[in-house]
Design a protein around this motif. Sequence first.
Motif, PDB file in Angstrom:
ATOM      1  N   LEU A 128      35.803 -33.820 -15.739  1.00 41.33           N
ATOM      2  CA  LEU A 128      34.749 -34.185 -16.680  1.00 41.33           C
ATOM      3  C   LEU A 128      35.247 -35.071 -17.823  1.00 41.33           C
ATOM      4  O   LEU A 128      34.456 -35.792 -18.431  1.00 41.33           O
ATOM      5  CB  LEU A 128      34.105 -32.923 -17.260  1.00 41.33           C
ATOM      6  CG  LEU A 128      33.402 -32.011 -16.263  1.00 41.33           C
ATOM      7  CD1 LEU A 128      32.866 -30.783 -16.966  1.00 41.33           C
ATOM      8  CD2 LEU A 128      32.293 -32.738 -15.530  1.00 41.33           C
ATOM      9  N   LYS A 129      36.542 -35.042 -18.108  1.00 43.19           N
ATOM     10  CA  LYS A 129      37.095 -35.821 -19.218  1.00 43.19           C
ATOM     11  C   LYS A 129      36.806 -37.322 -19.104  1.00 43.19           C
ATOM     12  O   LYS A 129      36.383 -37.932 -20.086  1.00 43.19           O
ATOM     13  CB  LYS A 129      38.603 -35.593 -19.306  1.00 43.19           C
ATOM     14  CG  LYS A 129      39.019 -34.508 -20.232  1.00 43.19           C
ATOM     15  CD  LYS A 129      40.537 -34.477 -20.229  1.00 43.19           C
ATOM     16  CE  LYS A 129      41.087 -33.672 -21.356  1.00 43.19           C
ATOM     17  NZ  LYS A 129      42.551 -33.643 -21.296  1.00 43.19           N
ATOM     18  N   PRO A 130      37.033 -37.954 -17.949  1.00 41.48           N
ATOM     19  CA  PRO A 130      36.756 -39.398 -17.862  1.00 41.48           C
ATOM     20  C   PRO A 130      35.285 -39.733 -18.104  1.00 41.48           C
ATOM     21  O   PRO A 130      34.974 -40.762 -18.716  1.00 41.48           O
ATOM     22  CB  PRO A 130      37.160 -39.767 -16.427  1.00 41.48           C
ATOM     23  CG  PRO A 130      38.057 -38.686 -15.982  1.00 41.48           C
ATOM     24  CD  PRO A 130      37.652 -37.465 -16.719  1.00 41.48           C
ATOM     25  N   LYS A 131      34.393 -38.878 -17.662  1.00 42.94           N
ATOM     26  CA  LYS A 131      32.965 -39.118 -17.895  1.00 42.94           C
ATOM     27  C   LYS A 131      32.658 -39.069 -19.385  1.00 42.94           C
ATOM     28  O   LYS A 131      31.916 -39.913 -19.905  1.00 42.94           O
ATOM     29  CB  LYS A 131      32.126 -38.081 -17.149  1.00 42.94           C
ATOM     30  CG  LYS A 131      32.220 -38.199 -15.645  1.00 42.94           C
ATOM     31  CD  LYS A 131      31.425 -37.109 -14.974  1.00 42.94           C
ATOM     32  CE  LYS A 131      31.614 -37.150 -13.472  1.00 42.94           C
ATOM     33  NZ  LYS A 131      30.904 -36.060 -12.798  1.00 42.94           N
ATOM     34  N   GLN A 132      33.229 -38.081 -20.072  1.00 41.49           N
ATOM     35  CA  GLN A 132      33.021 -37.965 -21.512  1.00 41.49           C
ATOM     36  C   GLN A 132      33.642 -39.159 -22.229  1.00 41.49           C
ATOM     37  O   GLN A 132      33.067 -39.684 -23.182  1.00 41.49           O
ATOM     38  CB  GLN A 132      33.617 -36.657 -22.037  1.00 41.49           C
ATOM     39  CG  GLN A 132      33.455 -36.457 -23.524  1.00 41.49           C
ATOM     40  CD  GLN A 132      32.002 -36.311 -23.942  1.00 41.49           C
ATOM     41  OE1 GLN A 132      31.168 -35.889 -23.161  1.00 41.49           O
ATOM     42  NE2 GLN A 132      31.708 -36.673 -25.168  1.00 41.49           N
ATOM     43  N   LEU A 151      23.730 -43.217 -32.090  1.00 46.73           N
ATOM     44  CA  LEU A 151      22.913 -43.415 -30.892  1.00 46.73           C
ATOM     45  C   LEU A 151      22.348 -42.074 -30.454  1.00 46.73           C
ATOM     46  O   LEU A 151      23.015 -41.047 -30.594  1.00 46.73           O
ATOM     47  CB  LEU A 151      23.757 -43.986 -29.757  1.00 46.73           C
ATOM     48  CG  LEU A 151      24.254 -45.413 -29.927  1.00 46.73           C
ATOM     49  CD1 LEU A 151      25.154 -45.769 -28.762  1.00 46.73           C
ATOM     50  CD2 LEU A 151      23.094 -46.373 -30.011  1.00 46.73           C
ATOM     51  N   PRO A 152      21.163 -42.069 -29.908  1.00 41.37           N
ATOM     52  CA  PRO A 152      20.650 -40.806 -29.385  1.00 41.37           C
ATOM     53  C   PRO A 152      21.463 -40.373 -28.171  1.00 41.37           C
ATOM     54  O   PRO A 152      21.988 -41.210 -27.433  1.00 41.37           O
ATOM     55  CB  PRO A 152      19.206 -41.130 -29.003  1.00 41.37           C
ATOM     56  CG  PRO A 152      19.167 -42.607 -28.848  1.00 41.37           C
ATOM     57  CD  PRO A 152      20.220 -43.169 -29.743  1.00 41.37           C
ATOM     58  N   VAL A 153      21.567 -39.083 -28.011  1.00 41.55           N
ATOM     59  CA  VAL A 153      22.332 -38.541 -26.890  1.00 41.55           C
ATOM     60  C   VAL A 153      21.446 -38.543 -25.650  1.00 41.55           C
ATOM     61  O   VAL A 153      20.331 -38.017 -25.668  1.00 41.55           O
ATOM     62  CB  VAL A 153      22.809 -37.103 -27.203  1.00 41.55           C
ATOM     63  CG1 VAL A 153      23.535 -36.506 -26.018  1.00 41.55           C
ATOM     64  CG2 VAL A 153      23.693 -37.113 -28.426  1.00 41.55           C
ATOM     65  N   SER A 154      21.961 -39.152 -24.602  1.00 39.49           N
ATOM     66  CA  SER A 154      21.178 -39.209 -23.363  1.00 39.49           C
ATOM     67  C   SER A 154      21.171 -37.838 -22.692  1.00 39.49           C
ATOM     68  O   SER A 154      21.975 -36.960 -23.002  1.00 39.49           O
ATOM     69  CB  SER A 154      21.762 -40.250 -22.411  1.00 39.49           C
ATOM     70  OG  SER A 154      23.028 -39.826 -21.960  1.00 39.49           O
ATOM     71  N   LYS A 160      23.972 -32.961 -20.709  1.00 34.41           N
ATOM     72  CA  LYS A 160      24.370 -32.065 -19.611  1.00 34.41           C
ATOM     73  C   LYS A 160      25.891 -31.971 -19.529  1.00 34.41           C
ATOM     74  O   LYS A 160      26.440 -30.888 -19.322  1.00 34.41           O
ATOM     75  CB  LYS A 160      23.802 -32.554 -18.282  1.00 34.41           C
ATOM     76  CG  LYS A 160      22.341 -32.294 -18.109  1.00 34.41           C
ATOM     77  CD  LYS A 160      21.870 -32.764 -16.748  1.00 34.41           C
ATOM     78  CE  LYS A 160      20.387 -32.510 -16.570  1.00 34.41           C
ATOM     79  NZ  LYS A 160      19.893 -32.991 -15.271  1.00 34.41           N
ATOM     80  N   LEU A 161      26.557 -33.116 -19.679  1.00 35.94           N
ATOM     81  CA  LEU A 161      28.019 -33.129 -19.643  1.00 35.94           C
ATOM     82  C   LEU A 161      28.595 -32.321 -20.806  1.00 35.94           C
ATOM     83  O   LEU A 161      29.506 -31.517 -20.612  1.00 35.94           O
ATOM     84  CB  LEU A 161      28.530 -34.570 -19.686  1.00 35.94           C
ATOM     85  CG  LEU A 161      30.039 -34.742 -19.647  1.00 35.94           C
ATOM     86  CD1 LEU A 161      30.585 -34.297 -18.293  1.00 35.94           C
ATOM     87  CD2 LEU A 161      30.414 -36.174 -19.926  1.00 35.94           C
ATOM     88  N   ARG A 162      28.048 -32.504 -21.991  1.00 29.52           N
ATOM     89  CA  ARG A 162      28.519 -31.745 -23.147  1.00 29.52           C
ATOM     90  C   ARG A 162      28.301 -30.245 -22.951  1.00 29.52           C
ATOM     91  O   ARG A 162      29.172 -29.431 -23.295  1.00 29.52           O
ATOM     92  CB  ARG A 162      27.774 -32.190 -24.408  1.00 29.52           C
ATOM     93  CG  ARG A 162      28.200 -33.522 -24.943  1.00 29.52           C
ATOM     94  CD  ARG A 162      27.406 -33.849 -26.188  1.00 29.52           C
ATOM     95  NE  ARG A 162      27.806 -35.114 -26.775  1.00 29.52           N
ATOM     96  CZ  ARG A 162      27.317 -35.571 -27.912  1.00 29.52           C
ATOM     97  NH1 ARG A 162      26.417 -34.873 -28.590  1.00 29.52           N
ATOM     98  NH2 ARG A 162      27.713 -36.724 -28.384  1.00 29.52           N
ATOM     99  N   ASP A 163      27.155 -29.885 -22.405  1.00 31.92           N
ATOM    100  CA  ASP A 163      26.876 -28.467 -22.156  1.00 31.92           C
ATOM    101  C   ASP A 163      27.868 -27.883 -21.162  1.00 31.92           C
ATOM    102  O   ASP A 163      28.348 -26.755 -21.328  1.00 31.92           O
ATOM    103  CB  ASP A 163      25.450 -28.286 -21.634  1.00 31.92           C
ATOM    104  CG  ASP A 163      24.400 -28.584 -22.684  1.00 31.92           C
ATOM    105  OD1 ASP A 163      24.744 -28.636 -23.884  1.00 31.92           O
ATOM    106  OD2 ASP A 163      23.222 -28.782 -22.299  1.00 31.92           O
ATOM    107  N   ARG A 164      28.185 -28.639 -20.114  1.00 33.47           N
ATOM    108  CA  ARG A 164      29.135 -28.141 -19.103  1.00 33.47           C
ATOM    109  C   ARG A 164      30.530 -27.996 -19.696  1.00 33.47           C
ATOM    110  O   ARG A 164      31.229 -27.009 -19.428  1.00 33.47           O
ATOM    111  CB  ARG A 164      29.157 -29.081 -17.890  1.00 33.47           C
ATOM    112  CG  ARG A 164      30.020 -28.589 -16.777  1.00 33.47           C
ATOM    113  CD  ARG A 164      29.500 -27.280 -16.230  1.00 33.47           C
ATOM    114  NE  ARG A 164      30.499 -26.681 -15.361  1.00 33.47           N
ATOM    115  CZ  ARG A 164      30.711 -25.393 -15.240  1.00 33.47           C
ATOM    116  NH1 ARG A 164      29.959 -24.545 -15.889  1.00 33.47           N
ATOM    117  NH2 ARG A 164      31.646 -24.939 -14.457  1.00 33.47           N
ATOM    118  N   ILE A 165      30.951 -28.952 -20.508  1.00 32.93           N
ATOM    119  CA  ILE A 165      32.268 -28.868 -21.149  1.00 32.93           C
ATOM    120  C   ILE A 165      32.323 -27.663 -22.092  1.00 32.93           C
ATOM    121  O   ILE A 165      33.313 -26.927 -22.127  1.00 32.93           O
ATOM    122  CB  ILE A 165      32.597 -30.182 -21.895  1.00 32.93           C
ATOM    123  CG1 ILE A 165      32.880 -31.288 -20.876  1.00 32.93           C
ATOM    124  CG2 ILE A 165      33.778 -30.004 -22.840  1.00 32.93           C
ATOM    125  CD1 ILE A 165      33.057 -32.665 -21.480  1.00 32.93           C
TER     126      ILE A 165
END
Length: 153
Positions: free
Chosen positions: A75-79, A98-101, A106-111
Amino acid sequence: MKFGLKMSEREAELLKMRADFDRQRTRTFQETGVRQSGKESKVSPEEKVLLAELREIAAKRSRVLAQIAAEFEKLKPKQAEFERVRAAARSAGRRKKLPVSEAEQKLRDRIAALQRDRAYVDGSVWHDREAGRYADAVWATCHDPETFDSNDW
């Protein structure tokens, strides 16, 4: 999360039992003067089972922590990509925030879930709770309204 708490509680029970075996060994030495080492050959069958379960818990913990770390590394590279886009937009002079997409959320929640699970599995949450409980007990036994004053800060 629940798995980590169960594992920590079971480990604490086993460590208490192991401490009982150690106290018994010490008591035997004091009474007889014959030292009983903690070597496997001189350990009782009950203690061997206990030690095996402790090793099993440690192995299971390391496996689960390795799985969590592996998923976190994916998940790190995506973040990092989301952070690069955000930094580029900031340097281009667009809006400050910027607004969070939805994908980034979803990525932040998973991390965040992985970090929470790691804290529960490695036992730090359980140990923090126990330390707090002990600190409260010490505070409750040492202080009452008559003994509390500004020196306690």
